[in-house]
Design a protein around this motif. Structure first.
Motif, short mmCIF file in Angstrom:
data_model
loop_
_atom_site.label_atom_id
_atom_site.label_comp_id
_atom_site.label_asym_id
_atom_site.label_seq_id
_atom_site.Cartn_x
_atom_site.Cartn_y
_atom_site.Cartn_z
N ASN A 58 2.48 -3.00 4.22
CA ASN A 58 2.99 -1.85 4.06
C ASN A 58 1.58 -0.99 3.53
OD1 ASN A 58 4.84 0.12 4.19
ND2 ASN A 58 5.38 -0.27 2.34
N THR A 75 -6.94 5.10 2.07
CA THR A 75 -6.68 5.85 0.75
C THR A 75 -4.92 5.39 0.81
OG1 THR A 75 -7.02 7.95 -0.80
CG2 THR A 75 -6.00 7.98 1.60
N THR A 76 -4.54 5.46 -0.73
CA THR A 76 -3.49 5.37 -1.13
C THR A 76 -2.57 6.45 -1.42
OG1 THR A 76 -4.11 2.95 -1.69
CG2 THR A 76 -1.91 3.70 -2.42
#
Ligand SMILES: C[C@H](O)[C@H](O)[C@H]1CNC2=NC(N)=NC(=O)C2=N1
Length: 96
Positions: A58, A75-76
């Motif tokens: 995910n 990136t988150t």
């Protein structure tokens, strides 16, 4: 809960990735790498393999494919910057 990488976390987690061609992206807290493949099918097959890992974890890349090139940015979004998930996925992408 995933957290943004600390300064020390960056050093330990990102240094090995810099050695394999990852760089900090211009103007944002993300890492970027461009992969070059033999042809379109190799590139897209790699993307397909990568997609299964991204879905399993995910954690999804921001990527662009043109012919035999795949530009990847990690990136988150949930934390507004780099987290350990980005380093984990980057290592996986390098291993595919
Ligand atoms: C709702 C869903 O779990 C979240 O949006 C996930 C999906 N994939 C993701 N991928 C990335 N790169 N960053 C995230 O913060 C993220 N969050």
């Amino acid at each position: 809960m995933t957290e943004k990488l600390s300064d020390t976390g960056r050093d330990t987690m990102l240094a090995p990735l810099y050695a394999t061609g990852w760089t900090l992206c211009e103007g944002e807290d993300a890492i970027c790498k461009t992969y070059e493949f033999a042809d379109f099918i190799e590139a897209f097959s790699w993307m397909t393999r990568a997609a299964f890992w991204a879905e399993k974890w995910n954690h999804h890349p921001d990527w662009r494919n043109v012919y035999k090139t795949v530009e990847v940015k990690l990136t988150t979004h949930d934390v507004g910057g780099l987290s350990s998930l980005d380093a984990k996925l980057a290592r996986k992408l390098d291993a595919l």
